[in-house]
Scaffold this motif. Sequence first.
Motif, mmCIF file in Angstrom:
data_model
loop_
_atom_site.group_PDB
_atom_site.id
_atom_site.type_symbol
_atom_site.label_atom_id
_atom_site.label_comp_id
_atom_site.label_asym_id
_atom_site.label_seq_id
_atom_site.Cartn_x
_atom_site.Cartn_y
_atom_site.Cartn_z
ATOM 1 N N SER A 99 1.112 -0.935 0.310
ATOM 2 C CA SER A 99 0.053 -0.099 -0.022
ATOM 3 C C SER A 99 1.118 1.376 0.229
ATOM 4 O O SER A 99 0.663 2.341 -0.199
ATOM 5 C CB SER A 99 -0.942 -0.641 0.975
ATOM 6 N N THR A 100 2.496 1.533 0.442
ATOM 7 C CA THR A 100 2.745 2.318 0.667
ATOM 8 C C THR A 100 3.105 2.833 -0.957
ATOM 9 O O THR A 100 3.189 3.919 -1.248
ATOM 10 C CB THR A 100 4.262 1.543 1.092
ATOM 11 N N ASN A 169 -6.837 7.866 7.777
ATOM 12 C CA ASN A 169 -6.088 6.364 8.078
ATOM 13 C C ASN A 169 -7.155 6.059 9.300
ATOM 14 O O ASN A 169 -6.523 7.204 10.234
ATOM 15 C CB ASN A 169 -4.503 6.246 8.636
ATOM 16 N N ASN A 173 -3.008 4.987 12.103
ATOM 17 C CA ASN A 173 -1.482 4.379 13.150
ATOM 18 C C ASN A 173 -0.667 5.652 13.174
ATOM 19 O O ASN A 173 -0.739 7.006 12.072
ATOM 20 C CB ASN A 173 -0.680 3.622 12.210
ATOM 21 N N ASP A 201 -6.621 5.249 4.040
ATOM 22 C CA ASP A 201 -5.908 4.030 4.124
ATOM 23 C C ASP A 201 -6.080 3.327 5.548
ATOM 24 O O ASP A 201 -6.538 3.651 6.598
ATOM 25 C CB ASP A 201 -4.608 4.315 4.718
ATOM 26 N N ILE A 203 -5.998 0.092 5.855
ATOM 27 C CA ILE A 203 -4.823 -1.779 6.343
ATOM 28 C C ILE A 203 -5.128 -1.988 7.188
ATOM 29 O O ILE A 203 -4.674 -3.232 7.416
ATOM 30 C CB ILE A 203 -2.898 -1.108 6.031
ATOM 31 N N TYR A 204 -5.278 -1.315 8.938
ATOM 32 C CA TYR A 204 -6.186 -2.251 10.102
ATOM 33 C C TYR A 204 -7.062 -2.254 9.734
ATOM 34 O O TYR A 204 -7.739 -2.725 10.994
ATOM 35 C CB TYR A 204 -5.327 -1.372 10.167
ATOM 36 N N SER A 234 -0.328 -6.930 3.717
ATOM 37 C CA SER A 234 0.773 -6.686 4.998
ATOM 38 C C SER A 234 0.577 -7.194 6.541
ATOM 39 O O SER A 234 0.785 -8.264 6.937
ATOM 40 C CB SER A 234 1.522 -5.536 4.776
ATOM 41 N N LYS A 235 -0.793 -6.202 6.633
ATOM 42 C CA LYS A 235 -1.177 -6.412 8.339
ATOM 43 C C LYS A 235 -2.231 -7.830 8.387
ATOM 44 O O LYS A 235 -2.134 -8.044 9.598
ATOM 45 C CB LYS A 235 -1.697 -5.203 8.796
ATOM 46 N N ARG A 243 4.826 -7.233 -0.035
ATOM 47 C CA ARG A 243 4.536 -5.680 -0.814
ATOM 48 C C ARG A 243 3.821 -6.323 -1.529
ATOM 49 O O ARG A 243 4.259 -6.166 -2.672
ATOM 50 C CB ARG A 243 5.830 -5.833 -1.827
HETATM 51 C C1 LIG Z 1 -1.034 3.246 8.055
HETATM 52 C C2 LIG Z 1 -0.673 2.493 7.099
HETATM 53 N N1 LIG Z 1 -0.071 2.402 5.872
HETATM 54 C C3 LIG Z 1 0.913 1.613 4.867
HETATM 55 C C4 LIG Z 1 1.599 0.780 5.649
HETATM 56 C C5 LIG Z 1 2.388 0.287 4.896
HETATM 57 O O1 LIG Z 1 1.836 -0.793 3.905
HETATM 58 P P1 LIG Z 1 2.477 -1.824 2.963
HETATM 59 O O2 LIG Z 1 3.293 -2.804 3.708
HETATM 60 O O3 LIG Z 1 1.409 -2.304 2.249
HETATM 61 O O4 LIG Z 1 3.345 -0.875 2.354
HETATM 62 C C6 LIG Z 1 1.809 0.468 7.767
HETATM 63 C C7 LIG Z 1 2.862 0.172 7.496
HETATM 64 O O5 LIG Z 1 3.203 -0.132 8.823
HETATM 65 C C8 LIG Z 1 0.680 1.653 8.109
HETATM 66 O O6 LIG Z 1 1.311 1.614 9.424
#
Ligand SMILES: Cc1ncc(COP(=O)(O)O)c(C=O)c1O
Length: 400
Positions: A99-100, A169, A173, A201, A203-204, A234-235, A243
């Motif tokens: 997602s980065t 987000n 985080n 975002d 991701i969580y 990832s999470k 990746r």
């Molecule tokens: C809020 C947030 N977005 C994205 C990421 C990174 O995700 P990815 O591994 O999919 O690049 C993290 C990783 O710590 C995160 O905390």
Amino acid sequence: MSTRVRVSQKSLRFTESVIREMTRLANQHNAINLSQGFPDFPAPEAIKAEAARAVMADVNQYAITWGAKRLRDALVAKQQHFTGLSFDPEREVAVCCGSTECMASVMLALVDPGDEVIVFEPYYENYGPDAILSGAVPRFVRLNAPDWSYDPAVLEAAFNDKTRLIVVNTPNNPTGKVFTRAEMEHIAALCRKWDVICVTDEIYEHILYDGAEHVSMAALDGMRERTVTVSGLSKTWSVTGWRIGWCLAPPDLTNAIRKVHDFLTVGAPAPLQEAAAVALAMPDAYYTELAAKYRERREFLVPILEQAGFHPIAPKGAYYVMTDLSDFGFPDDVTFSRWLIREIGVAGVPGSSFYADPAAGSQRLRFHFARKRETLEAAAERLQSLRSRLPARPESLTRG
Ligand SMILES: Cc1ncc(COP(=O)(O)O)c(C=O)c1O
């Protein structure tokens, strides 16, 4: 002597990730690493088996730049299941290297130099450099402890004619905040009023506690056409090194994101995309169990931090705990975190790395608990000695 051999101005405007520095320092001192947010437990067997099968079946060449068909189909099915929204796998999905990379591609594809981007702070540290690389002017809106709510008037004042997008987000985080439905509705109303894109975002999205509800921005009225939903493998599946990430957005936005992504990385790892398709088809029980296991870890670590004097703020989602260092008397978070690694053998992330103005986070430290029970127990044991080992005059210590 002047020379044209030099680095870009952009690259000088941000520093190396503090999180990765803490991980290196932790390794050097054999500290228990509760800094960089990656799990130390295995990924689900089913997805590892599929990754291995795909490699042995010679899925070795470039996948379609915006994602293997099988993965895009699995992704839209999962999104429909959890949010009720339907997306076209041919025109509304881009699979990226985590997602980065999605977030960087989104910013480069949707923002012009001089445009303003609203970011809630404290923020995941990548959003700062992403904004700089795309030429955006970031506008920060503070989330205030202890509940990490924002002042509606401050958010309203951050929107203007130059605002191109806002990053949300949730679950968050580093705070563990889960934006409430009312907050999401408020942000949505401002996006509609100012004709702004919302990039979420998520991701969580599956790591939630205490009955907290994850609200997907795209599912709110009038938001589907102006939201880019970012998430990844990832999470939720404990594979941060694979990746694989993705975003879902209307066709015109997706088209621009796909082009940037293509020229940045061509595509995400092909065999792991096959495994990702298996991950996304897992039953609901997988997500329930994931959240339950994280709840246990949270319930273990938060009281330990409380006893050690950190005044932790229990998260409502994700796997981080923000703490308050003011009882310890150190001049700042970086000095404290280096001391903690060296003397106690536990690593966290200095709070200042999550704020545009480092002073705002200088009495905070973030820990994460994506760790096996025995790792957390070992950290707990070390933290027990913290109070008795505090230096005589912590305020006189310096960084380094
Ligand atoms: C809020 C947030 N977005 C994205 C990421 C990174 O995700 P990815 O591994 O999919 O690049 C993290 C990783 O710590 C995160 O905390």
